[in-house]
Design a protein around this motif. Structure first.
Motif, short mmCIF file in Angstrom:
data_model
loop_
_atom_site.label_atom_id
_atom_site.label_comp_id
_atom_site.label_asym_id
_atom_site.label_seq_id
_atom_site.Cartn_x
_atom_site.Cartn_y
_atom_site.Cartn_z
N LEU A 1 -8.61 -22.12 -5.57
CA LEU A 1 -8.69 -21.10 -6.63
C LEU A 1 -7.67 -20.01 -6.35
N VAL A 2 -6.84 -19.70 -7.35
CA VAL A 2 -5.77 -18.71 -7.19
C VAL A 2 -5.98 -17.58 -8.19
N THR A 3 -5.99 -16.34 -7.71
CA THR A 3 -6.19 -15.19 -8.58
C THR A 3 -5.12 -14.13 -8.29
N PRO A 4 -4.70 -13.36 -9.31
CA PRO A 4 -3.73 -12.29 -9.09
C PRO A 4 -4.37 -11.12 -8.35
N ILE A 5 -3.54 -10.33 -7.69
CA ILE A 5 -3.99 -9.14 -6.96
C ILE A 5 -3.48 -7.91 -7.70
N GLU A 6 -4.37 -7.01 -8.05
CA GLU A 6 -3.97 -5.79 -8.77
C GLU A 6 -3.48 -4.72 -7.82
N LYS A 7 -4.18 -4.47 -6.73
CA LYS A 7 -3.81 -3.48 -5.72
C LYS A 7 -4.07 -4.10 -4.34
N MET A 8 -3.30 -3.65 -3.34
CA MET A 8 -3.52 -4.12 -1.99
C MET A 8 -3.25 -2.99 -1.01
N ILE A 9 -4.25 -2.59 -0.27
CA ILE A 9 -4.15 -1.49 0.69
C ILE A 9 -3.91 -2.09 2.07
N LEU A 10 -2.77 -1.80 2.65
CA LEU A 10 -2.43 -2.37 3.95
C LEU A 10 -2.85 -1.43 5.07
N ASP B 1 2.75 22.94 0.63
CA ASP B 1 1.75 22.04 1.21
C ASP B 1 0.89 21.38 0.14
N GLU B 2 0.51 22.12 -0.89
CA GLU B 2 -0.33 21.55 -1.94
C GLU B 2 0.40 20.43 -2.67
N LYS B 3 1.67 20.66 -2.98
CA LYS B 3 2.44 19.62 -3.67
C LYS B 3 2.69 18.41 -2.77
N HIS B 4 2.86 18.65 -1.48
CA HIS B 4 3.02 17.54 -0.54
C HIS B 4 1.77 16.67 -0.50
N GLN B 5 0.60 17.29 -0.58
CA GLN B 5 -0.65 16.52 -0.58
C GLN B 5 -0.75 15.63 -1.82
N ILE B 6 -0.38 16.19 -2.97
CA ILE B 6 -0.40 15.40 -4.21
C ILE B 6 0.62 14.28 -4.13
N LEU B 7 1.80 14.60 -3.61
CA LEU B 7 2.86 13.60 -3.47
C LEU B 7 2.41 12.46 -2.54
N ASN B 8 1.77 12.79 -1.44
CA ASN B 8 1.32 11.76 -0.50
C ASN B 8 0.30 10.83 -1.14
N GLU B 9 -0.59 11.38 -1.95
CA GLU B 9 -1.56 10.55 -2.66
C GLU B 9 -0.85 9.63 -3.65
N MET B 10 0.16 10.15 -4.34
CA MET B 10 0.91 9.33 -5.28
C MET B 10 1.66 8.22 -4.55
N LEU B 11 2.30 8.54 -3.43
CA LEU B 11 3.03 7.53 -2.66
C LEU B 11 2.08 6.45 -2.14
N PHE B 12 0.88 6.86 -1.75
CA PHE B 12 -0.13 5.90 -1.30
C PHE B 12 -0.47 4.93 -2.42
N ARG B 13 -0.66 5.43 -3.61
CA ARG B 13 -0.98 4.57 -4.76
C ARG B 13 0.20 3.66 -5.10
N PHE B 14 1.39 4.22 -5.10
CA PHE B 14 2.58 3.40 -5.39
C PHE B 14 2.71 2.27 -4.38
N SER B 15 2.46 2.57 -3.10
CA SER B 15 2.56 1.57 -2.06
C SER B 15 1.55 0.44 -2.27
N ALA B 16 0.33 0.81 -2.69
CA ALA B 16 -0.70 -0.20 -2.95
C ALA B 16 -0.30 -1.11 -4.10
N VAL B 17 0.30 -0.53 -5.13
CA VAL B 17 0.75 -1.32 -6.28
C VAL B 17 1.86 -2.26 -5.86
N ARG B 18 2.84 -1.76 -5.12
CA ARG B 18 3.99 -2.58 -4.72
C ARG B 18 3.57 -3.68 -3.75
N SER B 19 2.61 -3.38 -2.87
CA SER B 19 2.16 -4.38 -1.91
C SER B 19 1.54 -5.58 -2.59
#
Length: 283
Positions: free
Chosen positions: A274-283, A189-207
């Motif tokens: 005005l056009v600016t890049p997006i670093e992270k996007m939380i959907l 469970d502890e590793k799953h929690q860390i993994l979920n946080e990582m996946l959340f961050r990866f998703s924000a970067v990819r979005s």
């Protein structure tokens, strides 16, 4: 603490380290150390050869790993695909000399094929009823036809420049590949929690990839038509300006459609775009 296996060098290493950095997971990029701990996230990074990553995850030496889909298919280890990461894209293809008259997959019947991916190739040959002699090579597979070791090759193709420089041409794409995040089936469970946080961050970067934040001033009367043109995530933000009859319109655009949409906006009276890049996007 979660342990991730990462390729120790090459394009996949570079892309993986960039992803970790964009997800604000700080890891030393020294290639001389086998195991490195992130300074601001409960993650250990284990640097391995790409073909060792699937087995290390399956056996539990690493909890998760980032590996090319080509190696995942070739090794056939019992790991789960957690996410397709969308980078390090390539394909596994059959290639032959440019001078050869190619007549289709059955041309390979009775031929010698050099490859570093015998399992993926064997599966393809069986599915297509082709009987060929597979020569397993680790290293510069592309030189095999030129030195008379094989009639064709089965190897990774990205841009195709390596094939061209060796007087080869791609004739069959067998499978496409990209970076995969794979995991062991028995994470606690502890590793799953860390993994979920990582996946959340990866998703924000990819979005945020290939997206632009766009702001513009527009006549209030044109806003309904402008909104029809804008493919926002939900709907554009419209803010009245101090000047009577004008609004500020904010939205997110896909870079691939950017120029065609901007031209339409200008025709509708939009100004000061005005056009600016997006670093992270939380959907």
């Amino acid at each position: 603490m979660l342990r991730i296996a990462v390729q120790s060098k090459g394009r996949l290493y570079d892309d993986t380290m960039n992803l970790l950095a964009e997800a604000d997971i700080k890891v030393s990029s020294s290639k001389r150390t086998l195991l490195v701990q992130a300074s601001n996230f409960p993650l250990e990074v284990l640097f391995l050869r790409d073909d060792d990553i699937p087995q290390s995850v399956a056996s539990g030496v690493a909890d998760i790993g980032i590996v090319g889909e080509n190696e995942y298919q070739e090794r056939g280890e019992n790991v789960q695909i957690l996410s397709r990461l969308g980078f390090s894209k390539c394909r596994l293809s059959l290639a032959i000399s440019k001078e050869v008259n190619y007549t289709g997959p059955q041309w390979f019947n009775g031929k010698r094929i050099a490859t570093s991916y015998p399992n993926v190739l064997s599966k393809y040959l069986r599915q297509n009823g082709i009987k060929a002699d597979i020569h397993v090579i680790t290293g510069s597979v592309e030189i095999s036809p030129g030195i008379g070791l094989a009639d064709g090759i089965f190897d990774i193709v990205s841009s195709g420049s390596t094939l061209v420089s060796n007087n080869l041409r791609e004739v069959e794409i067998v499978t496409h590949s990209e970076a995969l995040l794979v995991g062991n089936w028995n994470l606690d469970d502890e590793k799953h929690q860390i993994l979920n946080e990582m996946l959340f961050r990866f998703s924000a970067v990819r979005s945020a990839q290939d997206k632009k934040y766009v702001m513009m001033n527009a006549p209030k009367a044109s806003v309904p038509e402008i909104i029809k043109v804008l493919p926002g995530i939900k709907s554009p933000t419209v803010i009245p300006l101090a000047e009577e009859g004008w609004c500020s319109v904010h939205t997110v655009l896909d870079e691939k459609r950017f120029w065609s949409i901007i031209a339409k906006l200008k025709d509708l009276g939009a100004q000061g775009i005005l056009v600016t890049p997006i670093e992270k996007m939380i959907l």
